[in-house]
Write a protein that holds these residues in place. Structure first.
Motif, PDB file in Angstrom:
ATOM      1  N   VAL A   5       0.775  -1.275   0.045  1.00 37.25           N
ATOM      2  CA  VAL A   5       0.103   0.028   0.104  1.00 37.25           C
ATOM      3  C   VAL A   5       0.832   1.196  -0.003  1.00 37.25           C
ATOM      4  O   VAL A   5       1.730   1.382   0.768  1.00 37.25           O
ATOM      5  N   TYR A   6       0.726   2.259  -0.888  1.00 30.50           N
ATOM      6  CA  TYR A   6       1.402   3.518  -0.921  1.00 30.50           C
ATOM      7  C   TYR A   6       0.413   4.634  -0.922  1.00 30.50           C
ATOM      8  O   TYR A   6      -0.597   4.703  -1.116  1.00 30.50           O
ATOM      9  N   PRO A  31      -1.788  -5.582   4.509  1.00 31.73           N
ATOM     10  CA  PRO A  31      -1.254  -4.825   3.743  1.00 31.73           C
ATOM     11  C   PRO A  31       0.400  -4.293   4.358  1.00 31.73           C
ATOM     12  O   PRO A  31       0.546  -4.455   5.623  1.00 31.73           O
ATOM     13  N   VAL A  32       0.969  -4.123   3.325  1.00 31.29           N
ATOM     14  CA  VAL A  32       2.529  -3.569   3.947  1.00 31.29           C
ATOM     15  C   VAL A  32       2.622  -2.098   3.495  1.00 31.29           C
ATOM     16  O   VAL A  32       2.283  -1.810   2.340  1.00 31.29           O
ATOM     17  N   VAL A  33       2.434  -1.405   4.436  1.00 31.21           N
ATOM     18  CA  VAL A  33       2.252   0.104   4.216  1.00 31.21           C
ATOM     19  C   VAL A  33       3.542   1.109   3.826  1.00 31.21           C
ATOM     20  O   VAL A  33       4.350   0.861   4.693  1.00 31.21           O
ATOM     21  N   PHE A  34       3.525   1.789   2.879  1.00 33.66           N
ATOM     22  CA  PHE A  34       4.836   2.799   2.664  1.00 33.66           C
ATOM     23  C   PHE A  34       4.335   4.017   2.510  1.00 33.66           C
ATOM     24  O   PHE A  34       3.294   4.333   1.699  1.00 33.66           O
ATOM     25  N   LEU A  55       9.442   0.881  -1.415  1.00 30.21           N
ATOM     26  CA  LEU A  55       8.211  -0.019  -2.064  1.00 30.21           C
ATOM     27  C   LEU A  55       8.879  -0.963  -3.207  1.00 30.21           C
ATOM     28  O   LEU A  55       8.915  -2.322  -3.142  1.00 30.21           O
ATOM     29  N   LEU A  56       9.523  -0.351  -4.388  1.00 35.65           N
ATOM     30  CA  LEU A  56      10.043  -1.067  -5.408  1.00 35.65           C
ATOM     31  C   LEU A  56      11.153  -2.167  -5.030  1.00 35.65           C
ATOM     32  O   LEU A  56      11.099  -3.342  -5.607  1.00 35.65           O
ATOM     33  N   THR A  64       1.466  -6.758  -5.510  1.00 35.12           N
ATOM     34  CA  THR A  64       0.319  -5.978  -6.054  1.00 35.12           C
ATOM     35  C   THR A  64       0.784  -4.571  -5.159  1.00 35.12           C
ATOM     36  O   THR A  64       0.486  -4.731  -3.929  1.00 35.12           O
ATOM     37  N   VAL A  65       0.626  -3.476  -5.948  1.00 37.97           N
ATOM     38  CA  VAL A  65       0.514  -2.119  -5.330  1.00 37.97           C
ATOM     39  C   VAL A  65      -0.683  -1.536  -5.328  1.00 37.97           C
ATOM     40  O   VAL A  65      -1.343  -1.689  -6.403  1.00 37.97           O
TER      41      VAL A  65
END
Length: 305
Positions: A5-6, A31-34, A55-56, A64-65
């Motif tokens: 998650v961005y 979710p892994v949040v950035f 994130l990249l 999935t972003v």
């Protein structure tokens, strides 16, 4: 496969409340949040932003972003295509959960050439061009709207450094014998801001000063969600963006209302910017959006004589 998650806001006075609402409703699992540091500008290329780069680096093929709206990640067509190229190279999918791009698979490629599908590229370029046209129209309409507001006696401009909430304490302190410099230190503002707040109490005050209008006080109005969504994709002044991002979402059946607190001039600016929802310059109006704008206009009309 991870869900990344961005999030991003443009100033340190804004919040991610709207993004959180959209992403929570999406039901993203684990979710892994950035989240970028507050104030990360949209003008900075996404591939140069620290948290998106992180994130990249974290992403693996098949991940999935997730973003709430496209403009949280990119603004211009060139940025979109650059990001899509990198995501395709890394075999990472992109999911947008609200706005014009939410129904599209932006990472779709031709099975044999591996290039971005021509239909996807066409849609990206078309939507970006439409967004640029929308911003140009909004600038024109905002100018006209602000002129109309000024004709009614409503002034725009910067908010006072000493807010209405602090003004009473500042004035009481001044009348109690505190110095201008001391008040400035206590309230973390300039001496000029303190002088402005207590101008009518100062010995050199003249009768002409009494004609100076008092600072505008923020008013809370309910903005239909369709109007709020339209404005989020627009080019806004910092005060407008702050008020919009600090709005409180309230669920209304299948939609929502954004409770926005702002001075009347900001509400009038919002109303002028969303004029295209009524249909103008050859752009057809969507009935639901037109109704939403007129509902907001009814609320704003209570602010003016």
């Amino acid at each position: 496969m991870a869900n990344l998650v961005y999030k991003r806001v443009s100033t340190d006075q804004q919040s991610t409340a709207r993004q959180d609402l959209v992403l929570d409703e999406a039901g993203i699992k684990d979710p892994v949040v950035f989240e970028e540091d507050p104030g990360t500008s949209s003008r900075l290329h996404p591939l140069q932003r620290p948290k998106f780069r992180a994130l990249l680096d974290y992403a693996r093929p098949g991940d999935t972003v997730h973003i709430s709206e496209m403009f949280r990640l990119v603004r211009g067509t060139g940025h979109i295509l650059d990001v899509l190229d990198v995501l395709h190279r890394d075999q990472v999918a992109l999911r947008i959960h609200d706005g014009a791009f939410s129904a599209m698979d932006l990472t779709a490629r031709h099975p044999r050439t591996g290039e971005l599908l021509s239909t996807v590229k066409f849609m990206v370029q078309t939507l970006a061009a439409a967004g640029e046209l929308q911003r140009d129209l909004q600038r024109e309409l905002t100018y006209d709207g602000l002129r109309a507001a000024e004709a009614k006696g409503n002034k725009g401009g910067r908010r006072p450094a000493v807010t209405a909430a602090k003004a009473a304490a500042v004035r009481a302190g001044y009348m109690g014998g505190q110095s201008i410099a001391g008040l400035a230190r206590d309230h973390h503002v300039s001496r000029g801001a303190i002088r402005t707040a207590v101008a009518d109490l100062m010995p050199e005050h003249t009768d002409e000063r009494q004609d100076t209008p008092a600072p505008e006080i923020a008013v809370t109005l309910d903005m239909p969600g369709k109007v709020a969504d339209f404005l989020r994709a627009a080019e806004l002044e910092p005060a407008e963006r702050d008020a919009l991002d600090q709005g409180v979402p309230v669920r209304r059946g299948q939609g929502y209302t954004l409770r926005v607190s702002a001075v009347p001039a900001v509400h009038l600016g919002f109303l002028a910017r969303c004029q295209p929802l009524d249909g103008s310059h050859g752009i057809p109006a969507v009935p639901a959006q037109r109704k939403a704008r007129r509902d907001y206009e009814n609320h704003v009309s209570t602010l003016t004589p």
